[in-house]
Structure formats: structure tokens, C-alpha cells
Design a protein around this motif. Structure first.
Motif, PDB file in Angstrom:
ATOM      1  N   GLY A 182      47.928 129.630 124.608  1.00 29.07           N
ATOM      2  CA  GLY A 182      48.968 129.130 125.496  1.00 29.07           C
ATOM      3  C   GLY A 182      49.056 127.621 125.362  1.00 29.07           C
ATOM      4  O   GLY A 182      48.640 126.882 126.256  1.00 29.07           O
ATOM      5  N   CYS A 183      49.619 127.138 124.254  1.00 30.71           N
ATOM      6  CA  CYS A 183      49.540 125.713 123.904  1.00 30.71           C
ATOM      7  C   CYS A 183      50.677 124.876 124.464  1.00 30.71           C
ATOM      8  O   CYS A 183      50.704 123.655 124.259  1.00 30.71           O
ATOM      9  CB  CYS A 183      49.475 125.547 122.394  1.00 30.71           C
ATOM     10  N   GLY A 184      51.643 125.496 125.150  1.00 37.14           N
ATOM     11  CA  GLY A 184      52.731 124.721 125.708  1.00 37.14           C
ATOM     12  C   GLY A 184      53.479 123.948 124.637  1.00 37.14           C
ATOM     13  O   GLY A 184      53.756 124.459 123.550  1.00 37.14           O
ATOM     14  N   TRP A 185      53.789 122.691 124.937  1.00 33.26           N
ATOM     15  CA  TRP A 185      54.526 121.838 124.003  1.00 33.26           C
ATOM     16  C   TRP A 185      53.583 120.972 123.164  1.00 33.26           C
ATOM     17  O   TRP A 185      53.984 119.953 122.629  1.00 33.26           O
ATOM     18  CB  TRP A 185      55.522 120.977 124.759  1.00 33.26           C
ATOM     19  N   GLY A 186      52.321 121.384 123.067  1.00 34.97           N
ATOM     20  CA  GLY A 186      51.399 120.747 122.141  1.00 34.97           C
ATOM     21  C   GLY A 186      50.684 119.518 122.654  1.00 34.97           C
ATOM     22  O   GLY A 186      50.046 118.806 121.865  1.00 34.97           O
ATOM     23  N   GLY A 187      50.741 119.250 123.956  1.00 28.08           N
ATOM     24  CA  GLY A 187      50.114 118.049 124.504  1.00 28.08           C
ATOM     25  C   GLY A 187      48.616 117.988 124.285  1.00 28.08           C
ATOM     26  O   GLY A 187      48.076 116.976 123.810  1.00 28.08           O
ATOM     27  N   HIS A 247      49.408 134.648 133.333  1.00 31.53           N
ATOM     28  CA  HIS A 247      50.316 135.619 132.733  1.00 31.53           C
ATOM     29  C   HIS A 247      49.584 136.825 132.143  1.00 31.53           C
ATOM     30  O   HIS A 247      50.216 137.703 131.558  1.00 31.53           O
ATOM     31  CB  HIS A 247      51.130 134.954 131.618  1.00 31.53           C
ATOM     32  N   VAL A 248      48.265 136.883 132.273  1.00 34.80           N
ATOM     33  CA  VAL A 248      47.472 137.938 131.629  1.00 34.80           C
ATOM     34  C   VAL A 248      47.495 139.231 132.439  1.00 34.80           C
ATOM     35  O   VAL A 248      47.732 140.311 131.900  1.00 34.80           O
ATOM     36  CB  VAL A 248      46.020 137.467 131.398  1.00 34.80           C
ATOM     37  N   GLY A 249      47.258 139.150 133.737  1.00 33.40           N
ATOM     38  CA  GLY A 249      47.267 140.322 134.601  1.00 33.40           C
ATOM     39  C   GLY A 249      45.953 141.065 134.615  1.00 33.40           C
ATOM     40  O   GLY A 249      45.290 141.203 133.578  1.00 33.40           O
ATOM     41  N   ASN A 295      56.376 138.907 135.702  1.00 37.51           N
ATOM     42  CA  ASN A 295      55.150 139.642 135.360  1.00 37.51           C
ATOM     43  C   ASN A 295      53.874 138.825 135.559  1.00 37.51           C
ATOM     44  O   ASN A 295      52.802 139.215 135.088  1.00 37.51           O
ATOM     45  CB  ASN A 295      55.200 140.158 133.914  1.00 37.51           C
ATOM     46  N   GLY A 296      53.961 137.707 136.253  1.00 38.65           N
ATOM     47  CA  GLY A 296      52.766 136.893 136.488  1.00 38.65           C
ATOM     48  C   GLY A 296      51.893 137.470 137.595  1.00 38.65           C
ATOM     49  O   GLY A 296      52.339 138.260 138.419  1.00 38.65           O
ATOM     50  N   LYS A 297      50.634 137.059 137.612  1.00 42.13           N
ATOM     51  CA  LYS A 297      49.702 137.512 138.648  1.00 42.13           C
ATOM     52  C   LYS A 297      48.559 136.513 138.752  1.00 42.13           C
ATOM     53  O   LYS A 297      47.837 136.272 137.782  1.00 42.13           O
ATOM     54  CB  LYS A 297      49.147 138.894 138.294  1.00 42.13           C
TER      55      LYS A 297
END
Length: 390
Positions: A182-187, A247-249, A295-297
């Protein structure tokens, strides 16, 4: 449908105005120190009695959609939600909307909402809305997670302190290979490659994030892949995941930690940075699920501990959840400043949705329902002694 006129309506109500609300709503608001159509900045101004029906039948979803539709307003949404959540109003409102609440519980219980097939939905709905929104709202590192505000001069400094703290907690050494789930925008990938001279592989489920992260990390030993974590098949010295575990659940916690165990070297370290819920809950907020993070938890401490047991040892557990309140308020200030440049593309309904999202979340952390945890995990095979970093 929201119109200019709907936002200019006067609050409805007789004298005293708050008596127009059903008793259960009026009493709960009073318990939270909120007066319906009152004068305090955190008081709710109701423009249409339809608001009450939506709250009673749909709970948090009805409250949020009524706000998006311009049926009510509040000068200080962050403080409005802080006060409501401090008295657990979300659970009690859900109790009134029993049919919807039961449906949410069954939905999370019976279905794997975070399956491989669904993995890319949150990327498409949330992270791909437009990089201009996030570039305007976030700091220059493009960190879309809680900053670390200890002695920080501002948002950028607080995010850089967070990134450096993560690298130090991971004990990164030059030449090591770091996986970021889950690297986002690479920050973080860019920061670690530049300052700690490591090779980074980042994965994301967002095409827009991948594109911008690749641009931002050009010329560095960084690879950004569009893929689900379950498809990983390599070995790494260290693993980090920032703001992705939400986001894994629960149905996938075992697979998630088994995947990290499989790709992490025996003497490596894994840092998990995640929002946490103060209590274990069988459901998620219906408005957030529909409009922001499908679908987040949010995990609880008990759920994480149970999933980690017999897989990893907990070397460190650091909570700085109150820093998320300040982070969200900084994002809101940036977004509001940038809105004149974004309005033509996104429109007023998006503005109200995004405002509701950022400020309700600020109230969530201010009320301390929301936590922010960084866990450092290791395998039993690791012999080196770990020293906590702050």
C-alpha cells in the motif's frame, strides 16, 4: 438534489426549536451538549424535518446523506462529531435503525468484502478520484496517513518526522530491500530510498497512485507495482504497510499476515501502521463505506493481537491517535484553500461530501474512538534485540 436555494434555507422549528425533533434525537443531542437550531458553533441547524426520518431509519448513512443534500448545516462539524461520538451516538443511532444495522452486521459476517475480486474497488472509487485533490490537500511528501506532530513546525515537518520514524523503527540499512504494502503516491518509498539508500518495491491497487508514484520516484531504486498483496512472491529484508490494513478485513487477516511471513526474511522486521477502533465492532460506518472507503473495516487491538499470535512477536506497539485529529484539520485547511481551483471539476456535492469526511473523522479521533497504531513485528527466528524508537 442540492441547489443554491437549499443551502440558504432558514432552520425550521417552533419555540423552542429543538422540540421539533423526535425525543430520542433531541435527548441524545442534549446529552452531547448539542442544541438543535442552537447558537453554538457545534449546534446542528436543521433546514428540513426529513433529516430526522433519515437518522431514525438509516442511522449514520441517513445523517451523512442529508448533509450532502443540504438538509442541515453545522459551523463546526469536527466538534459536532467529537461531542456525538464522545457519548457513543453512532452506536445508539444504529440501534434505532435496527434493520439497517442488522443488515450491515450480516453483510460483514457472511461475505468476504475484501476478497481478491474486490481488492481494486477502493482504488477505483477513492484513490483514483483525481490526484489534484490529494496534491492540494496533502503535504509535499503526499503522505495520506497520520502525521507525527511531536515538536513539528507544520504538516510537512510532521509527515517527514513520521517517515523518518518509520525508517528508524525498521532499522533500515543501506542496500536492504524494503517492501511497502500500500505505497500510496510513493512518499515513503522515495524518502527511504533517498535518505536510507534502500531498494523499495511498493504495491498499490490504484492506477492513479501508481502513475504518480512512478513519476515521483523516477531515478531512484524504487519499483511501483499495481497488484494485490495476496499475489506477492519475493523475499525482503523489511516490510512496511502504512494506512492499508484498514482495507484488509478480518476474514483476510490470516492470509495477510501469512503473506508477510512468507516474504519477510527470518531476521527482518515488519512495521504495521493502521487506524484502529477502540472497541471490537462487527460493522463499519455505513456512510464511510458507501462514499469514502468501500469494503473497509477498522481493526481492534484484540483482532490484531489474535491474528498476530503464532505468526509474529510484537516488538513495539505505539499509539499516537490524537495526532490524527490535527492531521485531518490540516488537510481540511489545505482542501478549503484549494477549493476555488477544484470547484469547477468536482462541484458542491463533492465539497460537502469531502468536508463531512474530513471533519467527521477529526471528531472520531478527538473523541478517542479512533486510534492510530504503529506495531513493529518480528519472527521468532530473529535473534537481535529490538529497541523501541520514538
Amino acid at each position: 438534489m442540492e441547489t443554491e436555494d437549499s443551502l440558504a434555507l432558514e432552520p425550521v422549528g417552533r419555540s423552542p426549536a429543538e422540540q421539533e425533533a423526535p425525543a430520542v434525537i433531541r435527548d441524545l443531542a442534549a446529552e452531547a451538549g448539542i442544541t438543535i437550531n442552537g447558537d453554538a458553533p457545534w449546534d446542528i441547524q436543521v433546514f428540513d424535518d426529513e433529516v430526522y426520518r433519515r437518522i431514525l431509519t438509516q442511522g449514520s448513512l441517513g445523517l451523512g446523506e442529508a448533509y450532502m443534500d443540504g438538509l442541515w448545516e453545522c459551523e463546526r462539524l469536527d466538534e459536532f462529531f467529537h461531542r456525538l461520538l464522545a457519548v457513543d451516538a453512532d452506536e445508539r443511532i444504529g440501534g434505532w435503525a435496527r434493520a439497517r444495522l442488522l443488515g450491515e452486521i450480516l453483510r460483514h459476517s457472511l461475505f468476504n468484502l475484501q476478497s481478491s475480486r474486490r481488492a481494486f474497488q477502493v482504488g477505483e472509487q477513492h484513490y483514483d478520484i483525481g490526484n489534484d485533490v490529494f496534491e492540494s490537500m496533502l503535504d509535499p511528501t503526499m503522505s495520506y496517513s497520520c502525521a507525527y506532530w511531536d515538536d513539528a513546525a507544520g504538516l510537512r515537518d510532521a509527515q517527514q518526522k513520521k517517515l523518518d520514524m518509520i525508517c528508524r523503527k525498521l532499522e533500515l540499512r543501506p542496500g536492504e530491500r524494503l517492501l511497502e504494502i500500500g505505497c500510496g503516491w510513493g512518499g515513503l518509498a522515495r524518502f527511504a530510498a533517498e535518505h536510507y539508500r534502500v531498494e523499495v518495491v511498493g504495491i498499490t491497487v490504484s492506477k492513479e497512485q501508481q502513475k504518480l508514484a512512478q513519476e515521483r520516484c523516477a531515478g531512484l531504486p524504487v519499483s511501483i507495482e499495481l497488484m494485490d498483496y495476496r499475489d506477492l512472491d519475493a523475499r525482503f529484508d523489511k516490510v512496511v504497510s502504512v494506512g492499508m490494513f484498514e482495507h484488509v478485513g478480518p476474514k483476510n487477516y490470516a492470509v495477510y499476515f501469512d503473506t508477510v511471513d512468507r516474504v519477510l526474511k527470518d531476521d527482518g522486521l515488519f512495521l504495521l501502521h493502521t487506524i484502529g477502533n477502540a472497541v471490537t465492532s462487527p460493522k463499519t460506518d455505513a456512510w464511510i463505506d458507501k462514499y469514502i472507503f468501500p469494503n473497509g473495516k477498522l481493526p481492534s487491538a484484540r483482532e490484531i493481537a489474535a491474528a498476530v499470535e503464532n505468526r509474529f512477536l510484537i516488538e513495539d506497539w505505539h499509539n499516537f491517535g490524537q495526532d490524527y485529529d490535527r492531521t485531518l484539520m490540516a488537510w481540511w485547511e489545505n482542501f478549503q484553500t484549494a477549493w476555488p481551483f477544484l470547484e469547477a471539476r468536482y462541484g458542491k456535492r463533492f465539497y460537502r461530501m469531502w468536508k463531512y469526511y474530513l471533519l467527521s473523522c477529526a471528531g472520531f479521533f478527538r473523541a478517542r474512538q479512533g486510534q492510530l497504531w504503529q506495531l513493529v513485528l518480528s519472527k521468532r527466528e530473529r535473534s537481535a534485540v529490538y529497541r523501541s524508537v520514538r
